[in-house]
Motif scaffolding. Structure first.
Motif, PDB file in Angstrom:
ATOM      1  N   UNK A 188       0.745  -1.241  -0.020  1.00 28.21           N
ATOM      2  CA  UNK A 188       0.001  -0.150  -0.043  1.00 28.21           C
ATOM      3  C   UNK A 188       0.911   1.127  -0.145  1.00 28.21           C
ATOM      4  N   UNK A 189       2.209   0.928   0.531  1.00 26.21           N
ATOM      5  CA  UNK A 189       2.979   2.220   0.452  1.00 26.21           C
ATOM      6  C   UNK A 189       4.296   1.981   0.223  1.00 26.21           C
ATOM      7  N   UNK A 190       5.265   2.919   0.252  1.00 27.45           N
ATOM      8  CA  UNK A 190       6.774   2.558  -0.097  1.00 27.45           C
ATOM      9  C   UNK A 190       7.314   2.160   1.304  1.00 27.45           C
ATOM     10  N   UNK A 191       7.026   2.662   2.606  1.00 22.09           N
ATOM     11  CA  UNK A 191       7.590   2.248   3.813  1.00 22.09           C
ATOM     12  C   UNK A 191       7.365   0.793   4.230  1.00 22.09           C
ATOM     13  N   UNK A 192       5.930   0.526   4.008  1.00 21.73           N
ATOM     14  CA  UNK A 192       5.835  -1.086   4.320  1.00 21.73           C
ATOM     15  C   UNK A 192       6.592  -1.739   3.365  1.00 21.73           C
ATOM     16  N   UNK A 193       6.579  -1.567   2.011  1.00 26.77           N
ATOM     17  CA  UNK A 193       7.324  -2.307   1.346  1.00 26.77           C
ATOM     18  C   UNK A 193       8.956  -2.414   1.720  1.00 26.77           C
ATOM     19  N   UNK A 194       9.534  -1.407   1.844  1.00 23.28           N
ATOM     20  CA  UNK A 194      10.947  -1.158   2.456  1.00 23.28           C
ATOM     21  C   UNK A 194      11.089  -2.132   3.500  1.00 23.28           C
ATOM     22  N   UNK A 195      10.402  -2.065   4.581  1.00 23.18           N
ATOM     23  CA  UNK A 195      10.435  -2.570   5.739  1.00 23.18           C
ATOM     24  C   UNK A 195      10.323  -4.081   5.516  1.00 23.18           C
ATOM     25  N   UNK A 196       9.380  -4.708   4.656  1.00 26.13           N
ATOM     26  CA  UNK A 196       9.319  -6.076   4.246  1.00 26.13           C
ATOM     27  C   UNK A 196      10.338  -6.611   3.542  1.00 26.13           C
ATOM     28  N   UNK A 197      11.215  -5.771   2.651  1.00 27.28           N
ATOM     29  CA  UNK A 197      12.388  -6.253   2.072  1.00 27.28           C
ATOM     30  C   UNK A 197      13.413  -6.622   3.089  1.00 27.28           C
ATOM     31  N   UNK A 198      13.497  -5.583   3.876  1.00 24.88           N
ATOM     32  CA  UNK A 198      14.600  -5.405   4.936  1.00 24.88           C
ATOM     33  C   UNK A 198      14.523  -6.819   5.994  1.00 24.88           C
ATOM     34  N   UNK A 199      13.349  -6.900   6.324  1.00 25.62           N
ATOM     35  CA  UNK A 199      12.972  -7.811   7.242  1.00 25.62           C
ATOM     36  C   UNK A 199      13.374  -9.289   6.615  1.00 25.62           C
ATOM     37  N   UNK A 200      12.919  -9.466   5.300  1.00 28.96           N
ATOM     38  CA  UNK A 200      13.323 -10.532   4.457  1.00 28.96           C
ATOM     39  C   UNK A 200      14.690 -10.870   4.393  1.00 28.96           C
ATOM     40  N   UNK A 201      15.335  -9.809   4.148  1.00 28.99           N
ATOM     41  CA  UNK A 201      16.939 -10.387   4.247  1.00 28.99           C
ATOM     42  C   UNK A 201      17.460 -10.455   5.811  1.00 28.99           C
ATOM     43  N   UNK A 202      16.887  -9.986   6.567  1.00 25.61           N
ATOM     44  CA  UNK A 202      17.237 -10.201   7.824  1.00 25.61           C
ATOM     45  C   UNK A 202      16.662 -11.404   8.564  1.00 25.61           C
ATOM     46  N   UNK A 203      15.809 -12.123   7.983  1.00 26.36           N
ATOM     47  CA  UNK A 203      15.298 -13.279   8.836  1.00 26.36           C
ATOM     48  C   UNK A 203      15.057 -14.534   7.850  1.00 26.36           C
TER      49      UNK A 203
END
Length: 260
Positions: A188-203
């Motif tokens: 729905x927005x850029x920030x949630x997309x960026x959060x999901x990407x970084x979380x993906x790499x981190x977990x």
């Protein structure tokens, strides 16, 4: 005079009620409050309309850079909170109920087992929750989204080719195999997309090598660089080593533009 006293008393009662309501509101947690940037909900710029390559790259990096910084700043704050929890328990103090809830949220969000030794649990949290160099984020976004021109980026803020597995959660890829069920995630927005990407790499288990590289650098008090961490992304693409080489080349070529 009597009327004035009634008005004054009424105002004091209203103020008291408001203060009680504010006091009773749940405290906003910096841990569970995912940061958002000012342009998060604005439409993605039409990067395909840029005629000059250099101008398009600058616009692309300038658009994404604030969101990258916001997420890394957030991660740094979380790390400080985790270190605080760890120090508190090491000294024999009990975490507050509020801190316990935050810790539960973090272990669930980053898929960290809680039935292990406390020191191991904290070490795993700190190993997973750490920054991603902005240069790596920006060139990977450029690589995965064709410099922001893909329909997934333009219509769903997905600059990283992230998948989802619930029907209707995103876009159905045109080249998806008949027996596959994944979709390309829509945000729905850029920030949630960026959060999901970084979380993906981190977990995600696929990127444990990347996290190991970062952990080694941090343990040796060396800079956490995009070039080094790119080496842990072999599994991000079927192209493997060629993909890593391309990312590193993009980091080198676009270094000056990213720094602007």
């Amino acid at each position: 005079m009597h009327k004035a006293k009634i008005i004054l008393v009424t105002m004091l009662v209203v103020i008291a009620v408001v203060l009680v309501i504010i006091f009773m509101l749940p405290k906003k947690s910096i841990v569970t409050s995912i940061p958002s940037v000012e342009n998060a909900y604005e439409p993605v710029p039409k990067f395909s309309e840029y005629k000059q390559v250099k101008e398009k790259k600058k616009a692309f990096f300038n658009y994404l850079a604030p969101a990258v910084k916001a997420q890394n700043d957030y991660i740094k704050l979380i790390r400080q909170e985790i270190l605080g929890y760890q120090a508190k328990e090491a000294s024999g103090e009990r975490l507050s109920d509020y801190q316990i809830e935050e810790l539960k949220w973090l272990t669930k969000e980053y898929r960290v087992e809680t039935n292990q030794d406390k020191s191991d649990m904290y070490q795993e949290l700190l190993r997973k929750i750490d920054i991603i160099p902005s240069e790596l984020v920006l060139v990977q976004a450029a690589n995965e989204s064709a410099w922001g021109t893909s329909r997934f980026a333009q219509k769903g803020y997905n600059f990283f080719g992230l998948w989802c597995f619930k029907k209707g959660c995103g876009f159905v890829p045109s080249r998806r195999n008949e027996d596959a069920s994944h979709e390309v995630a829509k945000f729905t927005d850029l920030s949630s997309a960026m959060y999901s990407y970084m979380r993906n790499l981190n977990r995600h288990p696929a990127y444990s090598d990347m996290r190991a590289i970062r952990y080694q650098l941090r343990s040796n008090q060396k800079p956490i660089t995009a070039n080094a961490m790119a080496g842990g992304l072999l599994k991000y693409s079927e192209r493997g080593e060629d993909y890593v080489k391309e990312l590193r080349q993009m980091i080198r070529i676009n270094k000056e533009l990213i720094a602007l």
